[in-house]
Design a protein around this motif. Structure first.
Motif, PDB file in Angstrom:
ATOM      1  N   ASN A  37      50.893  31.788  26.937  1.00 19.57           N
ATOM      2  CA  ASN A  37      50.274  32.829  26.714  1.00 19.57           C
ATOM      3  C   ASN A  37      50.031  34.046  27.769  1.00 19.57           C
ATOM      4  O   ASN A  37      49.267  34.887  27.535  1.00 19.57           O
ATOM      5  CB  ASN A  37      48.911  32.501  26.427  1.00 19.57           C
ATOM      6  CG  ASN A  37      48.552  31.942  24.878  1.00 19.57           C
ATOM      7  OD1 ASN A  37      49.351  32.270  24.113  1.00 19.57           O
ATOM      8  ND2 ASN A  37      47.792  30.684  24.912  1.00 19.57           N
ATOM      9  N   ILE A  38      51.349  33.783  28.732  1.00 21.11           N
ATOM     10  CA  ILE A  38      51.284  35.093  29.689  1.00 21.11           C
ATOM     11  C   ILE A  38      52.370  35.836  29.148  1.00 21.11           C
ATOM     12  O   ILE A  38      53.452  35.554  29.022  1.00 21.11           O
ATOM     13  CB  ILE A  38      51.552  34.327  30.936  1.00 21.11           C
ATOM     14  CG1 ILE A  38      50.405  33.277  31.589  1.00 21.11           C
ATOM     15  CG2 ILE A  38      51.974  35.336  31.925  1.00 21.11           C
ATOM     16  CD1 ILE A  38      50.708  32.483  32.772  1.00 21.11           C
ATOM     17  N   LEU A  94      44.549  26.498  43.278  1.00 14.61           N
ATOM     18  CA  LEU A  94      44.815  28.129  43.082  1.00 14.61           C
ATOM     19  C   LEU A  94      46.132  28.325  42.219  1.00 14.61           C
ATOM     20  O   LEU A  94      46.273  29.652  41.681  1.00 14.61           O
ATOM     21  CB  LEU A  94      45.129  28.476  44.931  1.00 14.61           C
ATOM     22  CG  LEU A  94      43.715  28.267  45.584  1.00 14.61           C
ATOM     23  CD1 LEU A  94      44.334  28.803  47.093  1.00 14.61           C
ATOM     24  CD2 LEU A  94      42.727  29.132  45.087  1.00 14.61           C
ATOM     25  N   CYS A  95      47.040  27.716  42.315  1.00 11.70           N
ATOM     26  CA  CYS A  95      48.137  27.800  41.429  1.00 11.70           C
ATOM     27  C   CYS A  95      47.607  28.019  39.921  1.00 11.70           C
ATOM     28  O   CYS A  95      47.907  29.303  39.248  1.00 11.70           O
ATOM     29  CB  CYS A  95      49.343  26.661  41.224  1.00 11.70           C
ATOM     30  SG  CYS A  95      50.560  26.587  39.937  1.00 11.70           S
ATOM     31  N   GLY A  96      46.802  27.297  39.453  1.00 13.19           N
ATOM     32  CA  GLY A  96      46.183  27.567  38.252  1.00 13.19           C
ATOM     33  C   GLY A  96      45.142  28.710  38.111  1.00 13.19           C
ATOM     34  O   GLY A  96      45.494  29.332  36.994  1.00 13.19           O
ATOM     35  N   LYS A 141      46.945  34.878  32.289  1.00 12.71           N
ATOM     36  CA  LYS A 141      46.522  34.488  30.721  1.00 12.71           C
ATOM     37  C   LYS A 141      45.623  35.440  30.357  1.00 12.71           C
ATOM     38  O   LYS A 141      45.794  35.997  29.225  1.00 12.71           O
ATOM     39  CB  LYS A 141      46.280  33.112  30.670  1.00 12.71           C
ATOM     40  CG  LYS A 141      46.025  32.511  29.269  1.00 12.71           C
ATOM     41  CD  LYS A 141      45.241  31.547  29.268  1.00 12.71           C
ATOM     42  CE  LYS A 141      43.748  31.202  29.716  1.00 12.71           C
ATOM     43  NZ  LYS A 141      43.457  29.896  29.401  1.00 12.71           N
ATOM     44  N   ASN A 142      44.571  35.711  31.282  1.00 13.99           N
ATOM     45  CA  ASN A 142      43.398  36.371  30.795  1.00 13.99           C
ATOM     46  C   ASN A 142      43.472  38.090  31.115  1.00 13.99           C
ATOM     47  O   ASN A 142      42.583  38.803  30.782  1.00 13.99           O
ATOM     48  CB  ASN A 142      42.010  35.852  31.641  1.00 13.99           C
ATOM     49  CG  ASN A 142      41.534  34.777  31.177  1.00 13.99           C
ATOM     50  OD1 ASN A 142      40.700  34.614  29.936  1.00 13.99           O
ATOM     51  ND2 ASN A 142      41.748  33.514  31.818  1.00 13.99           N
ATOM     52  N   ARG A 143      44.687  38.315  31.681  1.00 14.91           N
ATOM     53  CA  ARG A 143      44.915  39.598  31.830  1.00 14.91           C
ATOM     54  C   ARG A 143      44.091  40.292  32.624  1.00 14.91           C
ATOM     55  O   ARG A 143      43.349  41.378  32.460  1.00 14.91           O
ATOM     56  CB  ARG A 143      45.180  40.452  30.527  1.00 14.91           C
ATOM     57  CG  ARG A 143      46.537  40.042  29.664  1.00 14.91           C
ATOM     58  CD  ARG A 143      46.874  40.817  28.737  1.00 14.91           C
ATOM     59  NE  ARG A 143      47.403  42.003  29.104  1.00 14.91           N
ATOM     60  CZ  ARG A 143      49.059  41.910  29.503  1.00 14.91           C
ATOM     61  NH1 ARG A 143      49.664  40.909  29.281  1.00 14.91           N
ATOM     62  NH2 ARG A 143      49.399  43.007  29.956  1.00 14.91           N
ATOM     63  N   VAL A 144      43.842  39.781  34.005  1.00 15.00           N
ATOM     64  CA  VAL A 144      42.970  40.186  35.141  1.00 15.00           C
ATOM     65  C   VAL A 144      43.911  40.227  36.362  1.00 15.00           C
ATOM     66  O   VAL A 144      44.544  39.358  36.593  1.00 15.00           O
ATOM     67  CB  VAL A 144      41.693  39.646  35.250  1.00 15.00           C
ATOM     68  CG1 VAL A 144      40.664  39.811  33.810  1.00 15.00           C
ATOM     69  CG2 VAL A 144      41.608  38.122  35.326  1.00 15.00           C
ATOM     70  N   PRO A 145      43.514  41.184  37.293  1.00 16.15           N
ATOM     71  CA  PRO A 145      44.227  41.291  38.446  1.00 16.15           C
ATOM     72  C   PRO A 145      43.564  40.240  39.408  1.00 16.15           C
ATOM     73  O   PRO A 145      42.530  39.500  39.441  1.00 16.15           O
ATOM     74  CB  PRO A 145      44.024  42.341  39.128  1.00 16.15           C
ATOM     75  CG  PRO A 145      42.655  42.910  38.432  1.00 16.15           C
ATOM     76  CD  PRO A 145      42.700  42.288  37.176  1.00 16.15           C
ATOM     77  N   ILE A 146      44.725  39.368  40.271  1.00 13.95           N
ATOM     78  CA  ILE A 146      44.181  38.450  41.326  1.00 13.95           C
ATOM     79  C   ILE A 146      45.079  38.670  42.497  1.00 13.95           C
ATOM     80  O   ILE A 146      46.148  39.128  42.421  1.00 13.95           O
ATOM     81  CB  ILE A 146      44.522  37.204  40.708  1.00 13.95           C
ATOM     82  CG1 ILE A 146      44.038  35.934  41.515  1.00 13.95           C
ATOM     83  CG2 ILE A 146      45.933  37.081  40.248  1.00 13.95           C
ATOM     84  CD1 ILE A 146      43.779  34.670  40.995  1.00 13.95           C
ATOM     85  N   VAL A 165      53.694  36.131  35.955  1.00 14.76           N
ATOM     86  CA  VAL A 165      52.439  36.122  36.758  1.00 14.76           C
ATOM     87  C   VAL A 165      52.605  37.427  37.846  1.00 14.76           C
ATOM     88  O   VAL A 165      51.478  37.757  38.296  1.00 14.76           O
ATOM     89  CB  VAL A 165      52.154  34.840  37.452  1.00 14.76           C
ATOM     90  CG1 VAL A 165      51.750  33.833  36.216  1.00 14.76           C
ATOM     91  CG2 VAL A 165      53.039  34.361  38.455  1.00 14.76           C
ATOM     92  N   LYS A 166      53.678  37.645  38.145  1.00 14.20           N
ATOM     93  CA  LYS A 166      53.727  38.689  39.267  1.00 14.20           C
ATOM     94  C   LYS A 166      53.193  40.067  38.867  1.00 14.20           C
ATOM     95  O   LYS A 166      52.621  40.595  39.631  1.00 14.20           O
ATOM     96  CB  LYS A 166      55.365  38.914  39.367  1.00 14.20           C
ATOM     97  CG  LYS A 166      55.691  39.999  40.373  1.00 14.20           C
ATOM     98  CD  LYS A 166      57.217  40.588  40.401  1.00 14.20           C
ATOM     99  CE  LYS A 166      57.460  41.584  41.104  1.00 14.20           C
ATOM    100  NZ  LYS A 166      58.991  41.969  41.029  1.00 14.20           N
ATOM    101  N   ASP A 167      52.876  40.041  37.505  1.00 18.49           N
ATOM    102  CA  ASP A 167      52.391  41.391  37.200  1.00 18.49           C
ATOM    103  C   ASP A 167      50.986  41.581  37.128  1.00 18.49           C
ATOM    104  O   ASP A 167      50.233  42.644  37.177  1.00 18.49           O
ATOM    105  CB  ASP A 167      52.847  41.844  35.610  1.00 18.49           C
ATOM    106  CG  ASP A 167      54.370  41.881  35.383  1.00 18.49           C
ATOM    107  OD1 ASP A 167      55.102  42.263  36.380  1.00 18.49           O
ATOM    108  OD2 ASP A 167      54.722  42.049  34.275  1.00 18.49           O
ATOM    109  N   PHE A 168      50.606  40.503  37.808  1.00 20.94           N
ATOM    110  CA  PHE A 168      49.076  40.320  37.850  1.00 20.94           C
ATOM    111  C   PHE A 168      48.427  39.979  39.113  1.00 20.94           C
ATOM    112  O   PHE A 168      47.364  40.124  39.653  1.00 20.94           O
ATOM    113  CB  PHE A 168      48.303  39.363  37.047  1.00 20.94           C
ATOM    114  CG  PHE A 168      48.705  39.603  35.305  1.00 20.94           C
ATOM    115  CD1 PHE A 168      47.842  40.268  34.617  1.00 20.94           C
ATOM    116  CD2 PHE A 168      49.982  39.054  34.938  1.00 20.94           C
ATOM    117  CE1 PHE A 168      48.382  40.344  33.482  1.00 20.94           C
ATOM    118  CE2 PHE A 168      50.340  39.290  33.572  1.00 20.94           C
ATOM    119  CZ  PHE A 168      49.557  40.061  32.905  1.00 20.94           C
TER     120      PHE A 168
END
Length: 357
Positions: A10-11, A246-248, A255-260, A281-284
């Motif tokens: 779902n990413i 932290l990987c999770g 998946k939730n489309r929020v920045p981290i 995941v790079k995009d987030f």
């Protein structure tokens, strides 16, 4: 395993149309194109995450994964193992570096016991303990594959729950004696480089202790022989519960489309694991500072990210995240509030030719 599989499926990547529109607005603002550097890039990247050109952060939270590491037995840390539990407890009192910096920017912290070698009577610490620390990687695998997956899913669950509470910007922190050792091992495996060039001094090691630390990492990799093509195998064999958790978090944020935000070397190792599981995941991800630990440069280059800050920080805890939170919110303020050339009534000015250069 089901949660991890569903999360990876779902990413999706950043919204290209929103990114295009965001650049169009950014380039129309009353400033020379590109003159705000990384602030411009950050604001546009956030647009790709949310699908909206203008964005505002509502609630910020740094998730701190706390765990012990069996490799402590090898003398790779100058600190007593009991310090992990003490620091974990102190996080909830707001007196640590991450606590003070978070309060300064109006951010919260979430403290998770994912593998501390001790018990807590503190309802501010979320108990997700996989085990009382990992095994000694100098003698055997840090954990089983099942434990590694469970720890990754803890991170995903924590983010899922916090998103439901309205948090829309995350940081990543940790506590755990010897976790610079496990992080160096993980990064060394993925890089294929001699681990001696990845291992850093950590906290308070003597030169003799540093030599021993490099030896332990090298021998642990050789003994456990992790599969570079299987990130979960790498985590299980030479990683830590904090890295897995932290990987999770990185996967859950994507998946939730929020920045981290990425903090120091342990957070870097976790980000690299998440990236190896799903490159989107790079995009987030947003790096904060360039850690003083040598492995951080490799991780940033491998993922293709550039930290905003270089402050010789190596505290960990997620301490770089509140600083980056402020930068991110500043970037969004530029996008939201700065006047366009037309709004500033200078679009037709002869001066326009000069400022757009």
């Amino acid at each position: 395993m089901i949660l991890l599989e569903q999360t990876l499926k779902n990413i999706s990547s950043g919204d290209k149309e929103a990114i295009k529109k965001a650049w169009e607005r950014m380039d129309s603002l009353s400033k020379p194109i590109g003159s705000l550097g990384k602030l411009e890039e950050i604001a546009v990247k956030i647009a790709g995450i949310t699908g909206q050109v203008k964005n505002k952060i509502n609630k910020k939270n740094t998730i701190i994964m706390c765990a012990d590491n069996g490799v402590w037995e090898e003398g790779v840390s100058a600190c007593p193992q009991e310090l992990t539990a003490i620091i974990t407890d102190n996080y909830t009192k707001g007196v640590t570096g991450i606590g003070v910096l978070s309060k300064n920017v109006g951010a919260d912290i979430t403290v998770v016991d994912i593998g501390v070698n001790g018990n807590f009577n503190n309802d501010k610490i979320i108990n997700k303990k996989i085990a009382y620390g990992t095994k000694n990687i100098a003698k055997e695998s840090a954990m089983t594959r099942e434990e590694a997956i469970k720890a990754i899913e803890v991170g995903i669950e924590i983010v899922d729950n916090l998103v439901k509470e309205g948090y829309d910007l995350f940081g990543t922190g940790e506590a755990g004696m010897c976790n610079t050792t496990t992080s160096a091992a993980v990064i060394s495996v993925f890089s294929g480089m001699d681990s001696d060039s990845i291992v850093g001094m950590g906290s308070g090691l003597t030169e003799e202790g540093f030599i021993n630390k490099k030896r332990v990492v090298k021998e642990a990799i050789k003994l456990n022989n992790p599969d570079i093509k299987d990130p979960i195998d790498v985590i299980a064999k030479v990683g830590g519960f904090d890295i897995a958790g932290l990987c999770g978090c990185f996967l859950g944020a994507a998946k939730n489309r929020v920045p981290i935000v990425i903090d120091g070397i342990i957070s870097c190792a976790a980000a690299l694991c998440a990236y190896k599981l799903n490159t989107r995941v790079k995009d987030f991800m947003f790096p904060s500072h360039l850690s003083a630990e040598p492995g951080s440069k490799y991780v940033m280059n491998e993922i293709g990210l550039k930290p905003c800050l270089d402050m010789q920080m190596r505290l960990g805890e997620g301490s770089g995240c509140p600083l980056q939170f402020s930068i991110i919110e500043s970037a969004l303020a530029i996008m939201n509030e700065m006047a366009t050339l037309q709004e500033a009534s200078i679009e037709d000015s002869e001066f326009l030719v000069d400022i757009r250069k």
